[in-house]
Design a protein around this motif. Structure first.
Motif, PDB file in Angstrom:
ATOM      1  N   ASP A  21       0.904  -1.382  -0.371  1.00  0.00           N
ATOM      2  CA  ASP A  21      -0.526   0.178   0.180  1.00  0.00           C
ATOM      3  C   ASP A  21       0.922   1.187  -0.141  1.00  0.00           C
ATOM      4  O   ASP A  21       2.249   1.489   0.073  1.00  0.00           O
ATOM      5  CB  ASP A  21      -0.740  -0.736   0.970  1.00  0.00           C
ATOM      6  CG  ASP A  21       0.262  -0.164   2.712  1.00  0.00           C
ATOM      7  OD1 ASP A  21       1.051   0.123   2.356  1.00  0.00           O
ATOM      8  OD2 ASP A  21      -0.502  -1.095   3.451  1.00  0.00           O
ATOM      9  N   TRP A  22       0.334   2.759   0.093  1.00  0.00           N
ATOM     10  CA  TRP A  22       1.215   3.795  -0.474  1.00  0.00           C
ATOM     11  C   TRP A  22       1.727   3.682   0.807  1.00  0.00           C
ATOM     12  O   TRP A  22       3.108   3.871   0.959  1.00  0.00           O
ATOM     13  CB  TRP A  22      -0.151   4.655  -0.180  1.00  0.00           C
ATOM     14  CG  TRP A  22      -0.939   5.538   0.982  1.00  0.00           C
ATOM     15  CD1 TRP A  22      -2.034   5.007   1.114  1.00  0.00           C
ATOM     16  CD2 TRP A  22      -0.540   5.922   2.447  1.00  0.00           C
ATOM     17  NE1 TRP A  22      -2.740   5.344   2.335  1.00  0.00           N
ATOM     18  CE2 TRP A  22      -1.865   5.692   2.652  1.00  0.00           C
ATOM     19  CE3 TRP A  22       0.565   6.368   2.588  1.00  0.00           C
ATOM     20  CZ2 TRP A  22      -1.540   6.914   4.221  1.00  0.00           C
ATOM     21  CZ3 TRP A  22       0.680   7.253   3.513  1.00  0.00           C
ATOM     22  CH2 TRP A  22      -0.337   7.325   4.987  1.00  0.00           C
ATOM     23  N   ARG A  23       1.346   2.938   2.050  1.00  0.00           N
ATOM     24  CA  ARG A  23       2.966   3.436   3.528  1.00  0.00           C
ATOM     25  C   ARG A  23       3.773   2.568   3.239  1.00  0.00           C
ATOM     26  O   ARG A  23       4.649   3.469   3.883  1.00  0.00           O
ATOM     27  CB  ARG A  23       1.596   2.952   4.974  1.00  0.00           C
ATOM     28  CG  ARG A  23       1.023   3.721   5.248  1.00  0.00           C
ATOM     29  CD  ARG A  23      -0.094   3.474   6.449  1.00  0.00           C
ATOM     30  NE  ARG A  23      -1.161   4.214   7.185  1.00  0.00           N
ATOM     31  CZ  ARG A  23      -2.270   4.325   6.721  1.00  0.00           C
ATOM     32  NH1 ARG A  23      -2.642   3.316   5.555  1.00  0.00           N
ATOM     33  NH2 ARG A  23      -3.078   4.979   6.388  1.00  0.00           N
ATOM     34  N   ASP A  45       8.800   7.644   9.401  1.00  0.00           N
ATOM     35  CA  ASP A  45       7.852   7.778  10.307  1.00  0.00           C
ATOM     36  C   ASP A  45       6.815   9.188   9.546  1.00  0.00           C
ATOM     37  O   ASP A  45       5.726   9.124   9.560  1.00  0.00           O
ATOM     38  CB  ASP A  45       7.734   7.922  11.181  1.00  0.00           C
ATOM     39  CG  ASP A  45       8.470   6.248  11.529  1.00  0.00           C
ATOM     40  OD1 ASP A  45       8.500   5.607  10.791  1.00  0.00           O
ATOM     41  OD2 ASP A  45       8.509   6.129  12.741  1.00  0.00           O
ATOM     42  N   VAL A  48       5.182   9.860   6.212  1.00  0.00           N
ATOM     43  CA  VAL A  48       3.746   8.682   6.778  1.00  0.00           C
ATOM     44  C   VAL A  48       2.442   9.315   7.003  1.00  0.00           C
ATOM     45  O   VAL A  48       1.551   9.478   6.880  1.00  0.00           O
ATOM     46  CB  VAL A  48       3.633   7.460   7.349  1.00  0.00           C
ATOM     47  CG1 VAL A  48       2.581   6.690   7.583  1.00  0.00           C
ATOM     48  CG2 VAL A  48       5.189   6.398   6.428  1.00  0.00           C
ATOM     49  N   ARG A  49       3.346  10.193   8.068  1.00  0.00           N
ATOM     50  CA  ARG A  49       1.781  10.929   8.868  1.00  0.00           C
ATOM     51  C   ARG A  49       1.589  12.333   8.645  1.00  0.00           C
ATOM     52  O   ARG A  49       0.577  12.490   8.564  1.00  0.00           O
ATOM     53  CB  ARG A  49       2.154  11.113  10.824  1.00  0.00           C
ATOM     54  CG  ARG A  49       2.610  10.839  11.434  1.00  0.00           C
ATOM     55  CD  ARG A  49       2.904  10.691  12.938  1.00  0.00           C
ATOM     56  NE  ARG A  49       3.892  11.891  12.619  1.00  0.00           N
ATOM     57  CZ  ARG A  49       5.183  11.531  13.356  1.00  0.00           C
ATOM     58  NH1 ARG A  49       5.853  10.467  13.512  1.00  0.00           N
ATOM     59  NH2 ARG A  49       6.332  12.587  13.345  1.00  0.00           N
ATOM     60  N   ASN A  50       1.986  12.491   7.265  1.00  0.00           N
ATOM     61  CA  ASN A  50       1.784  13.988   6.963  1.00  0.00           C
ATOM     62  C   ASN A  50       1.280  13.352   5.661  1.00  0.00           C
ATOM     63  O   ASN A  50      -0.059  14.338   5.768  1.00  0.00           O
ATOM     64  CB  ASN A  50       3.248  14.325   5.399  1.00  0.00           C
ATOM     65  CG  ASN A  50       3.075  15.301   5.158  1.00  0.00           C
ATOM     66  OD1 ASN A  50       2.796  16.284   6.037  1.00  0.00           O
ATOM     67  ND2 ASN A  50       3.414  15.408   3.704  1.00  0.00           N
ATOM     68  N   VAL A  51       1.000  12.324   5.253  1.00  0.00           N
ATOM     69  CA  VAL A  51      -0.210  11.593   4.457  1.00  0.00           C
ATOM     70  C   VAL A  51      -1.177  11.634   5.211  1.00  0.00           C
ATOM     71  O   VAL A  51      -2.548  11.721   4.774  1.00  0.00           O
ATOM     72  CB  VAL A  51       0.111  10.790   3.501  1.00  0.00           C
ATOM     73  CG1 VAL A  51      -1.023  10.529   2.497  1.00  0.00           C
ATOM     74  CG2 VAL A  51       1.047  11.309   2.364  1.00  0.00           C
ATOM     75  N   GLU A  52      -1.646  11.125   6.605  1.00  0.00           N
ATOM     76  CA  GLU A  52      -2.066  10.365   7.328  1.00  0.00           C
ATOM     77  C   GLU A  52      -2.598  12.453   7.473  1.00  0.00           C
ATOM     78  O   GLU A  52      -4.325  11.972   7.997  1.00  0.00           O
ATOM     79  CB  GLU A  52      -1.778  10.162   8.364  1.00  0.00           C
ATOM     80  CG  GLU A  52      -1.509   8.508   7.827  1.00  0.00           C
ATOM     81  CD  GLU A  52      -0.936   7.413   9.166  1.00  0.00           C
ATOM     82  OE1 GLU A  52      -0.721   6.921   9.588  1.00  0.00           O
ATOM     83  OE2 GLU A  52      -0.342   8.579   9.860  1.00  0.00           O
ATOM     84  N   ASP A  53      -2.233  13.186   7.950  1.00  0.00           N
ATOM     85  CA  ASP A  53      -2.936  14.313   8.362  1.00  0.00           C
ATOM     86  C   ASP A  53      -3.729  15.362   7.370  1.00  0.00           C
ATOM     87  O   ASP A  53      -4.431  15.928   7.828  1.00  0.00           O
ATOM     88  CB  ASP A  53      -2.041  14.907   9.132  1.00  0.00           C
ATOM     89  CG  ASP A  53      -1.703  14.228  10.790  1.00  0.00           C
ATOM     90  OD1 ASP A  53      -1.539  13.092  10.944  1.00  0.00           O
ATOM     91  OD2 ASP A  53      -0.394  14.531  10.741  1.00  0.00           O
ATOM     92  N   GLY A  55      -3.880  14.524   4.069  1.00  0.00           N
ATOM     93  CA  GLY A  55      -3.895  13.376   2.615  1.00  0.00           C
ATOM     94  C   GLY A  55      -3.285  13.479   2.057  1.00  0.00           C
ATOM     95  O   GLY A  55      -1.861  13.775   1.935  1.00  0.00           O
ATOM     96  N   GLU A 245      -6.769  18.848  -0.972  1.00  0.00           N
ATOM     97  CA  GLU A 245      -6.080  18.815   0.429  1.00  0.00           C
ATOM     98  C   GLU A 245      -5.963  19.387   1.658  1.00  0.00           C
ATOM     99  O   GLU A 245      -6.461  20.062   2.125  1.00  0.00           O
ATOM    100  CB  GLU A 245      -5.563  17.776   0.745  1.00  0.00           C
ATOM    101  CG  GLU A 245      -6.559  15.799   0.209  1.00  0.00           C
ATOM    102  CD  GLU A 245      -5.644  15.705  -1.697  1.00  0.00           C
ATOM    103  OE1 GLU A 245      -6.204  15.152  -2.160  1.00  0.00           O
ATOM    104  OE2 GLU A 245      -4.510  16.682  -2.543  1.00  0.00           O
TER     105      GLU A 245
END
Length: 279
Positions: A21-23, A45, A48-53, A55, A245
């Motif tokens: 997946d993207w992560r 890490d 990854v959080r940048n996209v989680e937060d 989009g 986003e």
């Protein structure tokens, strides 16, 4: 300033990577930065959080994701890593999914990678270069394709500014005359991303290419910035260009916000400029 291939070492390129997946895709690219001594696992890490937060705004053009995050003491030097996926993965972007090519950037400041970002925008907007990256069979060939991208010549429009021209008629992207803005403007455009270090610079470079095509370079300045700073700077700008986003994160900054889906598309940016300046 470092060029695109100088920031990317051949041992920071992996081809035909399998990612669930993207992560996993971002993590794989981040691990290459870690192995090369560019950054730590905390920075991986953070990407990854940048996209989680925020989009999937890092998917700046069809099939390409530009992973990055705000640097702290987890970045040791400015560098890049690249992976090409064996099978494309979805990041959740409404128009640019699925992704096959991921670049990860770790930057110690906002200036060391400016030339590389200019080249990156050129590379992904050029069909031949994109094909070379997609078809390379070894990391060496991939690195050679990056090295073949030459920085844009600077100062191509400064001569017009030096003459004091205020309403010159020039050729637009479609070949028609485009007059310099004569109505009241603040002569300033903001390109915005979550951190002000990656995708905003990418968009800035493509926007400046369109302004050069129009001959508007002497009349308008473009500033890449982050979401927090953009809200304060909006009062001194004509408009903001950003991803969907980030536009939702910004809310209403008090000036027009133009959403750009493909950050390599001069046609899309051309249309947004025409709408904004009533060309």
């Amino acid at each position: 300033m470092a060029t695109l291939h100088e920031l990317t070492r051949p041992n920071s390129i992996r081809l035909d990577v399998q990612a669930a997946d993207w992560r996993a895709a971002i993590t794989t690219a981040g691990r290459l930065l870690e192995t090369d001594g560019v950054s730590s696992g905390h920075y991986t890490d953070a990407m990854v959080r940048n996209v989680e937060d925020n989009g999937p705004y890092i998917v700046v053009s069809p099939g390409f994701a530009f992973a990055h995050a705000r640097a702290n003491d987890d970045v040791h030097r400015t560098g890049m890593a690249w992976i090409r996926l064996d099978e494309p993965v979805a990041f959740g972007h409404e128009s640019n999914d699925p992704v096959t090519l991921v670049a990860a950037l770790a930057a110690v400041d906002s200036s060391a990678h400016l030339t590389a970002m200019q080249q990156l925008a050129q590379a992904l907007g050029d069909a031949d270069t994109r094909e070379a990256l997609e078809s390379a069979t070894t990391p060496g060939q991939f690195h050679d394709a990056l090295a073949a991208v030459t920085p844009k010549a600077q100062g191509s429009t400064t001569a017009a500014a030096a003459t004091g021209a205020t309403a010159a008629s020039t050729q637009g992207a479609a070949g028609e005359d485009v007059s310099a803005p004569t109505h009241a403007t603040k002569d300033h455009i903001l390109t915005v991303c979550g951190n002000g270090l990656g995708t905003s610079l990418f968009l800035k470079n493509t926007l400046e290419k369109v302004l050069d095509q129009w001959g508007w370079g002497p009349y308008l300045t473009v500033e890449a910035t982050d979401t927090i700073s953009a809200k304060g700077k909006a009062k001194d700008a004509d408009l903001i260009m950003t991803s969907g986003e980030i536009a939702r994160t910004l809310g209403d900054p008090g000036i027009p916000v133009k959403v750009i889906s493909n950050f390599t598309s001069t046609e899309e940016i051309d249309a947004a400029l025409r709408d904004s300046y009533d060309v």
